[in-house]
Structure formats: C-alpha cells, structure tokens
Design a protein around this motif. Structure first.
Motif, PDB file in Angstrom:
ATOM      1  N   ILE A 193       0.871  -1.181   0.000  1.00 12.27           N
ATOM      2  CA  ILE A 193       0.000   0.000   0.000  1.00 12.27           C
ATOM      3  C   ILE A 193       0.904   1.226   0.000  1.00 12.27           C
ATOM      4  O   ILE A 193       1.452   1.624   1.035  1.00 12.27           O
ATOM      5  CB  ILE A 193      -0.925   0.033   1.236  1.00 12.27           C
ATOM      6  N   ASP A 194       1.089   1.850  -1.163  1.00  9.81           N
ATOM      7  CA  ASP A 194       2.017   2.979  -1.302  1.00  9.81           C
ATOM      8  C   ASP A 194       1.325   4.086  -2.089  1.00  9.81           C
ATOM      9  O   ASP A 194       1.417   4.156  -3.310  1.00  9.81           O
ATOM     10  CB  ASP A 194       3.302   2.509  -2.016  1.00  9.81           C
ATOM     11  N   ARG A 230      -2.225   4.542  -6.267  1.00 10.63           N
ATOM     12  CA  ARG A 230      -1.160   3.593  -5.908  1.00 10.63           C
ATOM     13  C   ARG A 230      -1.058   2.532  -6.990  1.00 10.63           C
ATOM     14  O   ARG A 230      -2.035   2.221  -7.671  1.00 10.63           O
ATOM     15  CB  ARG A 230      -1.402   2.955  -4.540  1.00 10.63           C
ATOM     16  N   ASP A 231       0.133   2.001  -7.164  1.00  5.21           N
ATOM     17  CA  ASP A 231       0.345   0.952  -8.158  1.00  5.21           C
ATOM     18  C   ASP A 231      -0.257  -0.357  -7.660  1.00  5.21           C
ATOM     19  O   ASP A 231      -0.268  -0.618  -6.457  1.00  5.21           O
ATOM     20  CB  ASP A 231       1.833   0.765  -8.431  1.00  5.21           C
ATOM     21  N   MET A 277      -2.166   1.314   7.065  1.00  4.10           N
ATOM     22  CA  MET A 277      -1.246   0.213   6.825  1.00  4.10           C
ATOM     23  C   MET A 277      -0.509   0.395   5.500  1.00  4.10           C
ATOM     24  O   MET A 277      -1.039   0.977   4.550  1.00  4.10           O
ATOM     25  CB  MET A 277      -2.000  -1.121   6.839  1.00  4.10           C
ATOM     26  N   THR A 278       0.713  -0.110   5.445  1.00  5.62           N
ATOM     27  CA  THR A 278       1.511  -0.047   4.231  1.00  5.62           C
ATOM     28  C   THR A 278       1.590  -1.403   3.526  1.00  5.62           C
ATOM     29  O   THR A 278       2.179  -1.504   2.457  1.00  5.62           O
ATOM     30  CB  THR A 278       2.938   0.433   4.539  1.00  5.62           C
ATOM     31  N   CYS A 317      -1.399  -7.846   8.432  1.00  6.91           N
ATOM     32  CA  CYS A 317      -0.288  -8.792   8.564  1.00  6.91           C
ATOM     33  C   CYS A 317       0.048  -9.097  10.024  1.00  6.91           C
ATOM     34  O   CYS A 317       0.783 -10.058  10.301  1.00  6.91           O
ATOM     35  CB  CYS A 317       0.958  -8.232   7.872  1.00  6.91           C
ATOM     36  N   GLU A 318      -0.469  -8.305  10.948  1.00  8.89           N
ATOM     37  CA  GLU A 318      -0.178  -8.507  12.372  1.00  8.89           C
ATOM     38  C   GLU A 318      -1.105  -9.530  13.021  1.00  8.89           C
ATOM     39  O   GLU A 318      -0.902  -9.914  14.182  1.00  8.89           O
ATOM     40  CB  GLU A 318      -0.272  -7.176  13.122  1.00  8.89           C
ATOM     41  N   THR A 319      -2.123  -9.973  12.296  1.00 11.71           N
ATOM     42  CA  THR A 319      -3.002 -11.026  12.813  1.00 11.71           C
ATOM     43  C   THR A 319      -2.205 -12.318  12.981  1.00 11.71           C
ATOM     44  O   THR A 319      -1.327 -12.620  12.178  1.00 11.71           O
ATOM     45  CB  THR A 319      -4.166 -11.261  11.842  1.00 11.71           C
TER      46      THR A 319
END
Length: 311
Positions: free
Chosen positions: A91-92, A209-210, A236-237, A256-258
């Motif tokens: 995510i950018d 974002r791409d 989130m990124t 991703c922290e799950t």
C-alpha cells in the motif's frame, strides 16, 4: 563369389550388441509445490521467517490444482479455517505529480461508515473526492469528472473539468491542458476543491497507488483466487493474504499482524536423468559353442565393457 562356408562364417568374429540400461528416465513433467502445515499461530512476517528457515518459503500457489493440493494437505490434518499463504499487497499512495514535500502525506478519507480506503474487490487503486470533501479509493477505470491544477504547486489554482473520464485519461488531460491532476496538501486546499463539486458527485484527484501484489518468494502474480470483499487498510503499508479453507481455500487480504497458522512450501527433489548407453563389442570366442546368454558370459562381457568405457 563368396567362398566362405557357413562353418567358416561361424568361426569368424561374432558381434554381440549389448544395450546396458544404466538408469531410466524418471522426471515429473509438472512439479507441484509440496505444502507443509504449521499449526502454531504467528504474524505473517513471523510465518515467513519460519518457512524460509525450515522449508523454502510461505506457500506460493500458481493454479487451481495447487489450491486443491493445499486445501487437502491442511484438511487431512484436521484443520479447516484460515491459514497464511505467501501473497501480499503493498500500500504505497503517491501523487500524480510526484509531490513528496510538505503536506504530501495529507489524507481525508471517508471513514465513518464505509471505512475508506477499503480496497473493495481488489481493484481500487485511484482516489476521488466526494461533495462532502471526503476521499474514496475506487476503480481507476470508472468515469468521473476530475480536478486539475494550474499555476505554481505551492500556490495552485484548482480547475474542475466536467467531463467524465477514467483516472488515467483524466491525468493525461490535465497534463496536456494544465499542470497535472490535483495534489491536495491541507484542509484549506481540500475545501477549495469541495466547493467546486456539484452536489451528489465525485471527482478524480491525483492520489493513486500501483497495483503491487506479490508472492513472498518473488514469483510472478499471474493466478488469482482472491474472493471479493472489503478490506480495512487505514494507515497500513501492507496487506497479507490468508486462504479460507471454509470456502474452498479462497484468498483474502488482511492485517499482517493477525496471528494465524500458516502453510509453507518446499520443492520436491528432481532426479537427474541418465541416458541409456549402447555398448558394441567384437568377441572372438575360442569355443564356438560359447553360449552368449549364459549369466557368467554376460558378466564377463559387461566387465570388459566397463574397462573400455570408463565413467
């Protein structure tokens, strides 16, 4: 005229052709990943580290056969819920004009009931602004009016273009006729843009974002089994993917922290093929009654062949 008799022909050199099969071919034409279920719940990054240390990497899945293979592997061990796999999305968010200075991190997402940006259906990579002044991520191919800017970047003049275009066409139009799609750096600029919008409509701005979706091991993302739905992105990124075994292993992107169990993969070893070797021997037997089918005779022939054709 050939003066040799049958008897003399028998007494001449006998030629024996031996075909020695050193090894047959044993190659799988379609090597599938070999999957390994790990029951200990970990974050996606922790699972990735474990897989790289113990196997090859987090599971890469390249076709529906491998989806079924993974589901069957895990289900056979009595687990039928969510498991991390190796897919993730970056995510950018960036501005069309490349702005990265003061105010480039400004965001005004719609976050009351719709929880924007939500990356719904995995195709929302461009941003529009609604008549409330809030922003939405949306499908870049949809047609909306748009906001360009003119003048200096630090003191822009915003222009509302009431033509419906997809985001990329709007970007090209702004670059050809003004400077670029609008960069919005603060509440003041956001309010100026909001005042230009007709009621009940949305307009493209320059944030996008791409479509970066990758496999952990660097494999190309060519096969997708993502199930439609809304995803909480927030600040989130990166989003990471799990396979939901309750719905045939369909994939979802999540935080991703799950902590979840996960599936690693390894690559089955490939057997090195050895070509068949043909050995030609000329044998002059002293005893014309020599039986070439006799086991001891064959052993002696193979011994001589190995001396003439060392490995």
């Amino acid at each position: 005229m050939n003066s040799q008799t049958p008897q003399s022909s028998i007494m001449m050199e006998r030629i024996w052709l031996g075909v020695v099969f050193l090894s047959g071919w044993n190659i799988s034409m379609c090597l599938l990943h070999q999957y390994h279920y790990v029951a200990e719940p970990k974050t996606w990054t922790e699972a990735q580290l474990h897989c790289r240390e113990t196997y090859k990497d987090l599971a890469t899945i390249e076709n529906i056969e491998e989806v079924n293979q993974l589901v069957n592997t895990v289900s056979s061990l009595g687990y039928n819920d969510d498991v991390w796999i190796g897919l993730f999305s970056v995510i950018d968010w960036r501005w069309s004009n490349g702005s990265s200075g003061s105010g480039s991190e400004y965001r005004k997402w719609e976050n009351q009931a719709d929880n924007e940006p939500d990356f719904a259906s995995y195709n929302q990579f461009c941003v529009n602004i609604g008549d409330t002044g809030r922003w939405w991520d949306d499908n870049c191919k949809l047609l909306y009016p748009f906001i360009c800017y003119n003048g200096q970047q630090l003191d822009p003049e915003f222009v509302f273009v009431n033509q419906r275009m997809d985001w990329f066409s709007a970007q090209r139009y702004c670059r050809e006729n003004f400077i670029d799609l609008a960069t919005v750096r603060n509440d003041t600029e956001n309010q100026k843009i909001q005042s230009l919008l007709p009621g009940g409509d949305w307009a493209w701005i320059g944030l996008f974002r791409d479509p970066h979706i990758y496999w952990s091991d660097g494999s190309g993302y060519t096969f997708s089994y993502l199930t439609p739905g809304s995803n909480t992105i927030g600040s989130m990124t990166r989003l990471c993917s799990y396979a939901d075994l309750r719905i045939s292993g369909k994939w979802r992107l999540w935080s991703c922290e799950t902590r979840l169990p996960f599936v690693c993969y390894s690559v089955p070893p490939v057997k090195t093929p050895v070509m068949r070797q043909v050995v030609r021997l000329r044998i002059k037997p002293e005893d014309h009654s020599l039986d070439l089918n006799d086991f001891a005779v064959k052993a002696d022939i193979l011994k001589k062949a190995s001396l003439q054709n060392p490995p």
